[in-house]
Design a protein around this motif. Structure first.
Motif, short mmCIF file in Angstrom:
data_model
loop_
_atom_site.label_atom_id
_atom_site.label_comp_id
_atom_site.label_asym_id
_atom_site.label_seq_id
_atom_site.Cartn_x
_atom_site.Cartn_y
_atom_site.Cartn_z
N GLN A 44 6.43 2.09 -5.91
CA GLN A 44 7.28 0.86 -6.67
C GLN A 44 7.63 -0.13 -5.60
O GLN A 44 7.30 -1.37 -5.79
CB GLN A 44 8.47 1.64 -7.17
N ARG A 45 7.86 0.10 -4.47
CA ARG A 45 8.34 -0.90 -3.48
C ARG A 45 6.92 -1.59 -2.91
O ARG A 45 7.07 -2.87 -2.80
CB ARG A 45 9.05 -0.10 -2.04
N ILE A 46 5.85 -1.09 -2.85
CA ILE A 46 4.74 -1.46 -2.31
C ILE A 46 4.25 -2.51 -3.33
O ILE A 46 3.70 -3.44 -3.27
CB ILE A 46 3.40 -0.61 -1.89
N ALA A 47 4.19 -2.05 -4.72
CA ALA A 47 3.80 -2.87 -6.06
C ALA A 47 4.71 -4.11 -5.97
O ALA A 47 4.36 -5.11 -6.23
CB ALA A 47 4.20 -1.95 -7.26
N ALA A 48 5.76 -4.15 -5.61
CA ALA A 48 6.65 -5.10 -5.74
C ALA A 48 6.52 -6.18 -4.62
O ALA A 48 6.34 -7.39 -4.66
CB ALA A 48 8.39 -4.94 -5.81
N ALA A 49 6.07 -5.45 -3.50
CA ALA A 49 5.61 -6.43 -2.21
C ALA A 49 4.38 -7.06 -2.54
O ALA A 49 4.04 -8.42 -2.04
CB ALA A 49 5.78 -5.71 -0.96
N CYS A 50 3.59 -6.25 -3.11
CA CYS A 50 2.21 -6.69 -3.36
C CYS A 50 2.31 -8.25 -4.48
O CYS A 50 1.62 -9.14 -4.26
CB CYS A 50 1.18 -6.06 -3.93
N SER A 51 3.16 -7.78 -5.43
CA SER A 51 3.39 -8.94 -6.14
C SER A 51 3.98 -10.26 -5.50
O SER A 51 3.50 -11.25 -5.76
CB SER A 51 4.26 -8.66 -7.16
N GLY A 52 4.73 -10.03 -4.62
CA GLY A 52 5.31 -11.08 -3.77
C GLY A 52 4.03 -11.84 -3.05
O GLY A 52 4.16 -13.06 -2.92
N GLN A 53 3.21 -10.91 -2.45
CA GLN A 53 2.13 -11.39 -1.65
C GLN A 53 1.27 -12.19 -2.57
O GLN A 53 0.54 -13.42 -2.03
CB GLN A 53 1.30 -10.12 -1.23
#
Length: 132
Positions: A44-53
């Protein structure tokens, strides 16, 4: 995206040498699906970070004047890669690999699987705001 479609796509990507795990997420960073090898909280944290990327890449796209839609971004570290690719309207795919992975093979495999499933099947429906 149905669970059968994402399971099939992610299982095929996991067979590529060097792939550690894969995620499907909505444009707002909500995790939709993941492979084994990563716990749900981390995914979930990586998905959120990738969305920001992706948001940063799209902002750069507008500033430099590219005309076409954003397709893919990847980041490289000394021991691995993170590939993030637009899968459909409001849906993206992330693949995390070791440093031994072949970047061109990963990029091609992501594009090919997304094309095979088709954008309508991969799209994330819009969300209704709370209280609406």
């Amino acid at each position: 995206m149905t669970s059968d479609e994402d399971r099939w796509m992610l299982a095929e990507l996991m067979r590529i040498p060097g792939v550690r795990f894969c995620l499907v997420f909505a444009v707002d960073g909500i995790l939709m699906s993941k492979t084994a090898g990563i716990d749900t909280d981390s995914a979930q944290r990586i998905a959120a970070a990738c969305s920001g990327q992706l948001s940063l890449a799209i902002a750069v796209n507008k500033e430099v004047g590219f005309q076409g839609p954003f397709l893919q971004n990847f980041s490289r570290w000394s021991d691995g890669y993170v590939f993030v690719r637009r899968a459909a309207d409001k849906t993206s795919l992330a693949v995390v690999t070791s440093g031994t992975a072949d970047p061109s093979l990963i990029a091609h495999a992501m594009a090919e699987r997304i094309q095979r499933i088709g954008e309508p099947a991969l799209s994330t429906p819009g969300r209704t705001p709370a209280g609406a």
